[in-house]
Write a protein that holds these residues in place. Structure first.
Motif, PDB file in Angstrom:
ATOM      1  N   LEU A 190      16.052  40.635  73.637  1.00  0.00           N
ATOM      2  CA  LEU A 190      15.283  40.666  72.381  1.00  0.00           C
ATOM      3  C   LEU A 190      16.019  41.470  71.307  1.00  0.00           C
ATOM      4  CD1 LEU A 190      11.638  41.155  73.753  1.00  0.00           C
ATOM      5  CD2 LEU A 190      12.652  39.081  72.766  1.00  0.00           C
ATOM      6  N   LEU A 191      16.621  42.601  71.707  1.00  0.00           N
ATOM      7  CA  LEU A 191      17.410  43.375  70.754  1.00  0.00           C
ATOM      8  C   LEU A 191      18.634  42.579  70.288  1.00  0.00           C
ATOM      9  CD1 LEU A 191      17.244  46.917  72.399  1.00  0.00           C
ATOM     10  CD2 LEU A 191      16.325  46.269  70.155  1.00  0.00           C
ATOM     11  N   GLY A 192      19.219  41.829  71.211  1.00  0.00           N
ATOM     12  CA  GLY A 192      20.345  40.992  70.843  1.00  0.00           C
ATOM     13  C   GLY A 192      19.951  39.927  69.830  1.00  0.00           C
ATOM     14  N   LEU A 243      26.348  40.137  71.002  1.00  0.00           N
ATOM     15  CA  LEU A 243      26.923  39.681  72.273  1.00  0.00           C
ATOM     16  C   LEU A 243      26.894  40.786  73.319  1.00  0.00           C
ATOM     17  CD1 LEU A 243      29.972  37.604  70.935  1.00  0.00           C
ATOM     18  CD2 LEU A 243      27.804  36.740  71.863  1.00  0.00           C
ATOM     19  N   LEU A 244      27.106  42.037  72.880  1.00  0.00           N
ATOM     20  CA  LEU A 244      27.053  43.155  73.821  1.00  0.00           C
ATOM     21  C   LEU A 244      25.646  43.326  74.374  1.00  0.00           C
ATOM     22  CD1 LEU A 244      29.303  45.787  71.983  1.00  0.00           C
ATOM     23  CD2 LEU A 244      29.874  44.450  74.014  1.00  0.00           C
ATOM     24  N   PHE A 245      24.632  43.114  73.542  1.00  0.00           N
ATOM     25  CA  PHE A 245      23.253  43.198  74.034  1.00  0.00           C
ATOM     26  C   PHE A 245      22.984  42.081  75.042  1.00  0.00           C
ATOM     27  CE2 PHE A 245      22.200  45.975  70.377  1.00  0.00           C
ATOM     28  CZ  PHE A 245      21.433  46.916  71.043  1.00  0.00           C
ATOM     29  N   PHE A 246      23.453  40.878  74.728  1.00  0.00           N
ATOM     30  CA  PHE A 246      23.245  39.773  75.664  1.00  0.00           C
ATOM     31  C   PHE A 246      23.985  40.020  76.987  1.00  0.00           C
ATOM     32  CE2 PHE A 246      22.749  37.003  71.685  1.00  0.00           C
ATOM     33  CZ  PHE A 246      21.372  37.177  71.688  1.00  0.00           C
ATOM     34  N   ALA A 247      25.100  40.743  76.924  1.00  0.00           N
ATOM     35  CA  ALA A 247      25.902  40.998  78.130  1.00  0.00           C
ATOM     36  C   ALA A 247      25.182  41.889  79.119  1.00  0.00           C
ATOM     37  CB  ALA A 247      27.242  41.622  77.747  1.00  0.00           C
ATOM     38  N   THR A 248      24.164  42.600  78.698  1.00  0.00           N
ATOM     39  CA  THR A 248      23.434  43.473  79.636  1.00  0.00           C
ATOM     40  C   THR A 248      22.696  42.677  80.704  1.00  0.00           C
ATOM     41  OG1 THR A 248      21.535  43.512  78.136  1.00  0.00           O
ATOM     42  CG2 THR A 248      23.118  45.323  77.958  1.00  0.00           C
ATOM     43  N   LYS A 258      20.216  39.862  62.207  1.00  0.00           N
ATOM     44  CA  LYS A 258      20.809  40.744  61.205  1.00  0.00           C
ATOM     45  C   LYS A 258      22.175  40.217  60.771  1.00  0.00           C
ATOM     46  CE  LYS A 258      20.815  44.359  58.595  1.00  0.00           C
ATOM     47  NZ  LYS A 258      19.938  44.391  57.397  1.00  0.00           N
ATOM     48  N   ALA A 259      22.919  39.634  61.708  1.00  0.00           N
ATOM     49  CA  ALA A 259      24.203  39.026  61.352  1.00  0.00           C
ATOM     50  C   ALA A 259      23.994  37.864  60.374  1.00  0.00           C
ATOM     51  CB  ALA A 259      24.909  38.539  62.616  1.00  0.00           C
ATOM     52  N   VAL A 291      24.506  50.102  73.068  1.00  0.00           N
ATOM     53  CA  VAL A 291      24.155  51.256  72.230  1.00  0.00           C
ATOM     54  C   VAL A 291      25.346  51.683  71.393  1.00  0.00           C
ATOM     55  CG1 VAL A 291      23.525  53.693  72.300  1.00  0.00           C
ATOM     56  CG2 VAL A 291      22.295  52.049  73.732  1.00  0.00           C
ATOM     57  N   ILE A 292      26.526  51.675  71.991  1.00  0.00           N
ATOM     58  CA  ILE A 292      27.734  52.021  71.233  1.00  0.00           C
ATOM     59  C   ILE A 292      27.944  51.010  70.093  1.00  0.00           C
ATOM     60  CG2 ILE A 292      30.249  52.193  71.352  1.00  0.00           C
ATOM     61  CD1 ILE A 292      29.943  53.258  74.206  1.00  0.00           C
ATOM     62  N   GLY A 293      27.770  49.718  70.420  1.00  0.00           N
ATOM     63  CA  GLY A 293      27.939  48.680  69.404  1.00  0.00           C
ATOM     64  C   GLY A 293      26.927  48.808  68.276  1.00  0.00           C
ATOM     65  N   PHE A 294      25.683  49.104  68.644  1.00  0.00           N
ATOM     66  CA  PHE A 294      24.644  49.244  67.617  1.00  0.00           C
ATOM     67  C   PHE A 294      24.926  50.448  66.725  1.00  0.00           C
ATOM     68  CE2 PHE A 294      20.448  50.459  66.017  1.00  0.00           C
ATOM     69  CZ  PHE A 294      20.017  49.238  65.499  1.00  0.00           C
TER      70      PHE A 294
END
Length: 977
Positions: free
Chosen positions: A222-224, A281-286, A230-231, A296-299
């Motif tokens: 959902l965050l992804g 993509l990093l969020f989806f990778a979780t 936002k993109a 979190v680093i990406g955000f």
């Protein structure tokens, strides 16, 4: 095990159940209440449908309705599914066992409490969010229809080279979809997080991991989705820069890219878009990594980039690159704004000509003769003489004229005449006795047109070309009943067993029964019940005055009707009547607008169209006052029949893509331009609200050079109205005149400009307002030199008031309880100079209406204050006209009356007037003042005597027919010229 469902125990108290009779009564009342609410909702819907069907625009109602219903269900269902699915998924992904902690033991109570109602709770939550989302989406019906039916402008923006239709029709819909996506993502995230917390998937104080793997994966997706949206927002923001508004230099609401936008914000948005895609993509990778570390680093990187790249970097560029050399940096972008703004408001073909402001002709006779060729000076001010029309032509108390009359053109003997026109509309406040039958059945309509020459008066009164009751005069035969008008704001029930008052004459009241096909038939009992509820008037349901043939008329003002059948249009503030082919037709100007024209600066319609008239008459205000637009076209001319209420929409601007879009959305509602008859087109004129919008823009955008625009040295302003103390802008004036370069007079709409912060004149602006000519809509501006000063309206008015002889004469005119009213200050270009003309009205004494007593004229520093326009012009130029007969400076024969008391009073009034004129010539101010008192006393006696004789005369311009409050003054202060 803990007690998860218990509570304090004790003796049970038996509560008695209501009796069967009470339960039946309560149930019956509940059912009746529900049925009442349902019928109330049905009544609103049903009466709307009946009204649209009665005006033959049912397609507007059905298209709008089905569009709203479709958007409501589609987006309501999508939101409900999104939130409901995520709640269901979070519940399904709950851990089988919850940790034995105080936190989880507290949550056990809630879990057990809602367990029996989980399904209903899920349905309730999803239904609630669905209803809210659906209602919000249904309000976007205009956005949807414009996106679906949009046609190209065939013009591209200078930055991205996309068709203007993308910004006007597509981008608003994409932004709505994006906003809906954000709302769905956020609500789903909140609902899922709460569900996971309730069922142990998320823990705040419990030992062990704070989130289960399933909850981590669900929430990260959902965050992804949120970050991916936002993109998309960053990408759309790139195009949004072309329609972004900001304050900049010489203009508020600047629209379009500036140097910092093109060179800092635009690349920043592109970089942020890329970062947001990677972060999503990093969020989806979780889903596979089961860790929050990288997302979190990406955000955090995205947030930091937004601050540094999206905020700090543009500020640095503005500070160190733009400000040190602003004009050079901004000039290319200002040039784009100038071009786009002038195109969007239809002012790109404006012709600006240098004008000296001073005459070089020495021949005074030639100058004096040139006045008649330069303009047909309208000395009858339509914004002042309504009370005069009221007193002389009201005839009955239940008639009234609008506060501001209209200016039109009518031909007689092949010569066109500027005409002040008004309709004798119904005034319910003046009927003998107010009750439901009188207000809605007996007194239902006004009667007749009253018109007067705009360039002449007689004895200070209008020279009527159409007057009396029934109206007779130059307009010929036409349908005189006025069932639809600007003052007709209540409903009427016509055509049934109850007869209506048509009009009254010497033989008594004439009755009629409405024969038109307008309105809604009330023979159907369902219709009667619906209108009884809709109008909160139960008598409609059972009144015996309603029967076979009864029809209810409502929504009766021209603006209301046009706005209802064409809700996509913005309506001009001034509808005006015209007699066309034997019918009274209200002509309504309507506009298509958008705020999505790239690089065109925005304006707020309510502010731009406000002037000294709209400040005192809210009916003259443009509809949708707070609308911000940056594109406007007078694309539709509408008519409303004063008898049948029939509304016709005509395509006027055949090239307007916004109108073409709406015509695709509502096919068959707008008639082609070819359907406009020459007789109707002859009465079309350039609309005032459009002119006021254009003059406001032209106060800055008359320049075409970016460097000049940036310096602000050529900024103009619309002067305040000098004839009153309202502090509002001077209204534009209709006037038949000849601009330099024109071969003959043209019906025009005119205004003046002064330099920003100063009172001297900087420019004069006129537009050809006659729709039957090839030059219609052509804007001409005469630009005064900056090296010399030419008096502006405020300075001219100040000189009028301060000149000793004029001030003394005005003081005498104000003697007793009289008062002065200044008419429209007209400006006319004449041989390189500017001629100012202002009629002066006197109201007071025994008179209840203003009479034109003097005319102020100034030209080339010379000022005159005389009884007639002709006399004032002769004095200003020091020469009499050789092309027109000299103005009458003698006395008029006294008016006659069959009533001896009235006749004696009129004779005394004539003697007092003659004495006053003689005293004025001798400069004997004491004798002049006494004569004015005697004149007022005589007129008051004539009025009282005529009132006692009974009846109000209808002879408005006939000196042999004095009325009780309209006895013609014996003054020779006419303004003929």
């Amino acid at each position: 095990m803990p007690d998860r469902g218990g509570g304090p125990t004790g003796p049970r108290i038996r509560v008695g159940r209501p009796s069967r009779r009470v339960r039946t009564l309560l149930m019956t009342l509940g059912v009746l209440a529900v049925l009442g609410m349902a019928f109330t909702m049905f009544a609103g819907f049903w009466t709307d449908w009946l009204w649209y069907r009665s005006v033959k625009y049912s397609s507007v109602f059905t298209t709008t309705l089905w569009t709203k219903i479709g958007l409501f269900f589609v987006f309501g269902l999508l939101m409900a599914l999104a939130v409901g699915f995520n709640i269901w998924l979070a519940h399904r992904l709950r851990p089988p066992l919850s940790a034995m902690s105080m936190e989880q033991q507290s949550l056990d109570r809630y879990r057990m409490g809602i367990a029996p109602y989980k399904t209903w709770l899920l349905l309730g939550i999803t239904a609630l969010v669905g209803l809210i989302a659906g209602a919000s989406a249904s309000s976007q019906w205009r956005t949807w229809l414009m996106w679906v039916n949009g046609v190209p402008f065939h013009q591209k923006d200078p930055q991205f080279h996309l068709d203007v239709s993308f910004y006007a029709f597509d981008l608003p819909w994409y932004r709505f979809l994006l906003g809906f996506g954000f709302a769905a993502a956020i609500l789903s995230l909140i609902a899922a997080a709460l569900t996971h917390y309730l069922y142990g998937g998320l823990r705040i104080t419990s030992p062990g991991a704070r989130a289960t793997a399933a909850a981590t994966g669900h929430l990260s997706v959902l965050l992804g989705i949120f970050v991916a949206l936002k993109a998309v927002a960053y990408w759309l923001d790139r195009y949004g820069l072309a329609v972004k508004s900001s304050d900049f230099k010489a203009t508020d609401n600047w629209t379009g890219l500036r140097y910092v936008d093109a060179n800092a914000y635009l690349p920043a948005k592109t970089i942020l878009f890329c970062i947001a895609v990677i972060c999503a993509l990093l969020f989806f990778a979780t889903l596979w990594r089961r860790t929050w570390q990288l997302p979190v680093i990406g955000f955090g990187l995205m947030v930091l980039s937004a601050i540094l790249i999206g905020g700090l970097y543009p500020a640095i560029v503005q500070k160190f690159q733009v400000q040190p050399n602003e004009q050079a940096k901004e000039a290319p972008y200002v040039q784009k704004n100038l071009k786009a703004t002038r195109e969007a408001y239809g002012i790109d073909d404006t012709k600006v000509t240098d004008y000296s402001g001073t005459s070089t002709t020495k021949d005074k006779t030639k100058l004096r003769d040139g006045v008649d060729d330069a303009a047909s000076i309208r000395i009858l001010d339509p914004n002042i003489v309504s009370p005069t029309f009221q007193q002389l032509q009201q005839i009955r108390n239940y008639y009234a004229f609008p506060n501001n009359l209209d200016v039109d053109r009518y031909s007689k003997d092949g010569k066109e005449q500027d005409t002040v026109i008004g309709l004798r509309e119904l005034n319910l406040n003046g009927i003998p006795k107010n009750n439901w039958i009188n207000d809605h059945f007996r007194y239902t309509h006004g009667y007749g047109v009253v018109a007067a020459k705009g360039t002449e008066v007689q004895d200070g009164q209008p020279v009527f070309t159409e007057s009396d009751l029934p109206s007779t005069g130059d307009l010929g035969k036409y349908k005189q009943q006025i069932y639809y008008g600007e003052k007709t704001t209540t409903y009427s029930i016509v055509g049934g067993p109850q007869q209506e008052i048509d009009y009254s004459d010497d033989s008594g009241e004439k009755t009629t029964s409405y024969k038109g096909n307008s309105g809604v038939n009330l023979a159907n009992p369902i219709n009667r019940a619906a209108y009884a509820v809709a109008f909160n008037e139960p008598q409609i349901l059972y009144s015996g005055a309603i029967g076979k043939g009864s029809r209810i008329l409502y929504n009766r003002t021209p603006k209301e009707r046009v706005e209802a059948v064409a809700p996509w249009l913005t309506i001009d503030g001034d509808a005006y009547p015209a007699v066309v082919d034997g019918r009274i037709q209200w002509i309504v100007d309507a506009y298509t607008t958008t705020n999505g024209y790239p690089y065109a600066s925005r304006t707020t319609l309510g502010d731009t169209t406000a002037d000294s008239l709209t400040a005192t008459n809210t009916n003259r205000a443009v509809v949708a006052q707070q609308n911000q637009v940056n594109y406007i076209r007078n694309s539709v001319k509408a008519t409303v029949d004063a008898y049948t209420g029939e509304v016709k929409l005509y395509q006027w601007d055949t090239a307007d893509p916004v109108l073409k879009t709406w015509m695709k959305a509502f096919p068959g509602t707008v008639k082609p331009k070819s359907d406009i008859t020459p007789e109707l087109q002859a009465h079309f004129r350039y609309p005032q609200d459009l002119f006021k919008v254009q003059r406001e823009l032209l106060s800055r955008y008359h320049v075409t050079d970016a460097q000049t625009f940036l310096t602000g040295s050529e900024v103009w302003q619309v002067p305040d109205d000098p004839t009153n103390k309202s502090g509002n802008a001077v209204p534009p004036y209709y006037l038949s005149m000849k601009m330099p370069g024109q071969t003959s007079q043209a019906f025009s709409l005119t205004t003046t400009f002064t330099p920003n912060g100063r009172d001297n004149l900087s420019a004069f602006m006129a537009v050809d307002a006659d729709a039957s000519t090839s030059d219609y809509g052509k804007i001409r501006i005469l630009k005064l030199p900056t090296s010399t000063t030419v008096d502006g309206p405020k300075q001219v008015q100040s000189k009028f008031n301060s000149e000793q002889n004029i001030a003394a004469a005005i003081k005498l005119l104000k003697g007793g309880d009289s008062d002065i009213e200044y008419g429209n200050l007209l400006t006319v270009p004449l041989d390189g100079g500017l001629l100012y003309v202002e009629p002066v009205y006197v109201r007071g004494g025994g008179l209840k209406y203003p009479l034109l007593r003097k005319v102020l004229v100034t030209y080339g520093g010379n000022t005159a204050f005389e009884d007639t326009l002709g006399q004032a012009l002769d004095k200003v130029f020091g020469a009499e006209s050789t092309t027109t007969p000299p103005s009458d400076t003698g006395t008029n024969p006294p008016p006659t009356s069959s009533n001896p008391t009235v006749q004696q009073a009129l004779n005394d009034a004539q003697k007092a007037f003659d004495a006053g004129q003689e005293a004025l010539k001798k400069g004997d101010w004491q004798a002049y003042g006494q004569a004015q008192k005697d004149l007022q006393d005589a007129l008051k006696r004539a009025e009282d005597a005529q009132s006692k004789a009974g009846g109000t005369s209808g002879g408005g311009n006939k000196s042999s027919s004095p009325g009780p409050s309209g006895s013609p003054s014996p003054s020779s202060s006419s303004g003929s010229g």
